[in-house]
Write an enzyme that holds these catalytic residues in place. Structure first.
Site, PDB file in Angstrom:
ATOM      1  N   ASP A   1     -10.333   1.686  -3.958  1.00 22.05           N
ATOM      2  CA  ASP A   1      -9.349   2.108  -2.520  1.00 22.05           C
ATOM      3  C   ASP A   1      -8.185   3.200  -3.391  1.00 22.05           C
ATOM      4  O   ASP A   1      -8.683   4.358  -3.312  1.00 22.05           O
ATOM      5  CB  ASP A   1      -8.038   0.392  -2.982  1.00 22.05           C
ATOM      6  CG  ASP A   1      -7.388  -0.056  -2.350  1.00 22.05           C
ATOM      7  OD1 ASP A   1      -6.868   0.984  -1.358  1.00 22.05           O
ATOM      8  OD2 ASP A   1      -7.757  -0.985  -1.887  1.00 22.05           O
TER       9      ASP A   1
ATOM     10  N   GLU B   1       0.410  -1.287   0.014  1.00 24.25           N
ATOM     11  CA  GLU B   1      -0.144   0.181  -0.142  1.00 24.25           C
ATOM     12  C   GLU B   1       0.780   0.671  -0.420  1.00 24.25           C
ATOM     13  O   GLU B   1       2.402   1.004   0.817  1.00 24.25           O
ATOM     14  CB  GLU B   1      -0.658   0.201   1.323  1.00 24.25           C
ATOM     15  CG  GLU B   1      -2.026  -0.286   0.973  1.00 24.25           C
ATOM     16  CD  GLU B   1      -3.276   0.656   0.317  1.00 24.25           C
ATOM     17  OE1 GLU B   1      -3.001   1.382  -0.331  1.00 24.25           O
ATOM     18  OE2 GLU B   1      -4.333   0.236  -0.125  1.00 24.25           O
TER      19      GLU B   1
ATOM     20  N   ASN C   1     -10.077   5.932   1.662  1.00 19.80           N
ATOM     21  CA  ASN C   1      -9.194   5.484   0.800  1.00 19.80           C
ATOM     22  C   ASN C   1      -9.243   6.380  -0.265  1.00 19.80           C
ATOM     23  O   ASN C   1     -10.711   7.820  -0.387  1.00 19.80           O
ATOM     24  CB  ASN C   1      -9.360   4.013   0.224  1.00 19.80           C
ATOM     25  CG  ASN C   1      -8.558   3.109   0.869  1.00 19.80           C
ATOM     26  OD1 ASN C   1      -7.281   2.768   0.782  1.00 19.80           O
ATOM     27  ND2 ASN C   1      -9.211   2.003   1.140  1.00 19.80           N
TER      28      ASN C   1
END
Length: 314
Positions: free
Chosen positions: A219, A31, A160
């Site tokens: 996301d 991430e 997000n």
């Protein structure tokens, strides 16, 4: 505004949109990638793996540092160090020395939620949201001001998709569980946000729906110099490039089910890096998708915006 993105063709070229791994070292849940323009390298985190990575330009494998709790994201500081919002608070890390110092406690109950997606705005203010462990709509978006976290938005489940338009007047923000991306007016000088409105929304997966027919949920994101918003569609096996009005301009099919966030890098900012996940995926899926968890990369026709550096004053 587009409430439901409509079909678009995947762009194909011998040179563009050809995906390959930037590194074959997988993360459980990669991430928060960003390209460091001074160091010419890619930083990113592994949330459940409790690790920070740096992939140097041209390197086959990244440097890995162990962290003491789950990192939500990593953001560069103007002094050459890094800010890492973790479940247990805000930390500063120096990749040159390994110095690792806690700056602030978290503004929430760490037994119930943690920090997630975060970035700095054009004035160096850190913005970071949270994710609720029980997936209840009790998460929020915070801004770091004067050495303290200020809650700016709330009522979501998984924060997000944080990004800004090229002129800095629009903030993008998403709630992954709600399958919605929001647009908010933004005052660059004051860091004030307006009311959020739906920028794009996506169909939720039905209980018995096959993953192969599911488009995914939004996301992490990045914005290019034309103002288009690139969003990773978790479990949808695709990246979408949305226009400033929310229309799908480009759809890029991926070789892995779970992309988590794109970012632009390279000398000309036309290499798009994409972090991915392999945590909790089936053995059959991982066997069919060996790049799951790796950082992918591809060349794109439009350059991206550079990372913004955060400021920290003790």
């Amino acid at each position: 505004m587009s409430s439901q993105p409509h079909a678009a063709s995947t762009t194909s070229s011998d040179d563009l949109f050809r995906l390959e791994p930037a590194s074959l070292t997988p993360a459980l849940l990669g991430e928060s990638p960003f390209w460091h323009p001074l160091e010419q390298c890619l930083y990113y985190v592994d949330i459940p793996g409790k690790a920070l990575f740096r992939l140097d330009n041209g390197a086959d494998a990244p440097t890995r540092w162990a962290l003491n709790d789950e990192p939500g994201c990593v953001v560069p500081l103007t002094d050459g160090k890094l800010l890492i919002p973790q479940r247990n608070g805000l930390w500063r890390f120096d990749p040159a020395t390994g110095d690792y110092v806690k700056l602030l406690d978290p503004p929430y109950d760490a037994s119930k939620r943690r920090f997630n997606d975060g970035k700095a705005d054009a004035k160096g203010r850190l913005w970071v949201g949270t994710i609720d462990d029980a997936r209840q709509p009790e998460s929020a978006l915070y801004c770091l001001r004067d050495g303290a976290f200020e809650q700016v938005q709330d009522g979501i489940t998984v924060s997000n998709g944080l990004a800004w338009s090229p002129d800095g007047r629009t903030m993008y923000w998403a709630d992954t569980k709600a399958h919605e991306i929001y647009r908010l007016s933004f005052d660059v000088d004051t860091g004030t946000v307006g009311e959020r409105e739906v920028f794009a929304s996506f169909e939720k997966r039905a209980p018995e729906q096959l993953l192969e027919t599911y488009g995914g949920r939004p996301d992490g994101a990045a914005v290019d110099v034309e103002g288009a918003y690139w969003i990773a569609m978790m479990e949808g096996q695709q990246l979408l490039r949305l226009s400033p009005s929310g229309e799908v301009l480009t759809r890029v099919e991926l070789p892995v089910r779970c992309a988590t966030m794109p970012t632009f890098g390279g000398a000309d900012m036309r290499t798009l890096f994409v972090t991915t996940a392999r945590e909790k995926r089936s053995e059959a899926e991982l066997a069919a998708q060996p790049w799951a968890g790796c950082v992918l990369k591809m060349r794109v026709p439009v350059a991206g915006l550079p990372v913004q550096f955060a400021h920290w004053e003790a």
